[in-house]
Design a protein around this motif. Structure first.
Motif: not given
Length: 224
Positions: A173-202
């Motif tokens: 979950v991304h906890e930001g809100s409001g116009r322009g607060s989206a976590f990704v606007h183009k594309q970003r790169y991560f390890h799959l394991s980082d996504l698997a272990s995260a609760l929020t984008t923080a």
């Protein structure tokens, strides 16, 4: 996996976080108290986060249109000529969260003619990949997409786990809100394991928040 670890086998080609999630799922079947007990004791998550930096293996894309398209035809379609780094998987940021399904990229094709004639040609080829691509063209044309060409990533479906498809245990979950607060606007790169272990984008490592610049004309039409 336990035996491999105990005998000092290599983990370089093992998705450790996915294997640990499988272990926890098995623990749930044994008894309701086993998972919390293991989670309280485990050091896998912390050690995995502290591993030496390597090249990220997953691209995260904004997906207000891309996620429904993936659900329909197991593909990602974007502008021709758009630059991407070489990665194994693609993840979707949709309605304020990173979705659990992380398909493997089966193939990537650029400058594909986006016409009914091309869909018919591909559909009659007999090749599994080209028939898949034909379905993607047909679906998007029916929903008002236009060409003259598009770039396409053909992706695995959730039932194709043997082909490298991954499903993380929960949305990130991304906890930001409001116009322009989206976590990704183009594309970003991560390890799959980082996504698997995260609760929020923080929880995602800041050192992996890498993005590729887009040409100005292209950036104006990016799926946000």
């Amino acid at each position: 996996m336990r035996n491999t670890l105990a005998h000092h086998g290599s983990m370089l080609d093992v998705d450790v976080t996915a294997e640990f999630e499988n272990l926890l799922a098995l623990a749930d079947l044994i008894g309701p108290d086993i998972r919390p007990w293991l989670v309280n004791l485990e050091r896998v998550t912390d050690v995995n986060r502290r591993r030496p930096n390597t090249v990220p293996d997953t691209v995260l894309i904004p997906a207000s249109v891309a996620w429904p398209t993936y659900q329909a035809v197991a593909a990602y379609v974007c502008q021709p000529g758009r630059s991407f780094r070489t990665v194994k998987r693609l993840a979707f940021y949709y309605q304020g969260q990173i979705m659990p399904q992380v398909p493997q990229i089966l193939s990537r094709r650029d400058d594909v003619p986006w016409t009914e004639a091309e869909a018919r040609r591909l559909g009659s080829s007999g090749s599994t990949g080209e028939v898949h691509l034909a379905r993607v063209i047909e679906h998007t044309l029916q929903h008002g997409w236009t060409g003259p060409t598009q770039q396409v990533f053909l992706l695995t479906r959730p039932d194709q786990t043997a082909d490298g498809h991954r499903t993380i245990s929960r949305p990130v979950v991304h906890e930001g809100s409001g116009r322009g607060s989206a976590f990704v606007h183009k594309q970003r790169y991560f390890h799959l394991s980082d996504l698997a272990s995260a609760l929020t984008t923080a929880d995602l490592p800041k050192s992996y928040l890498l993005s590729d610049p887009l040409p100005e004309a292209e950036a104006e039409s990016v799926d946000d």
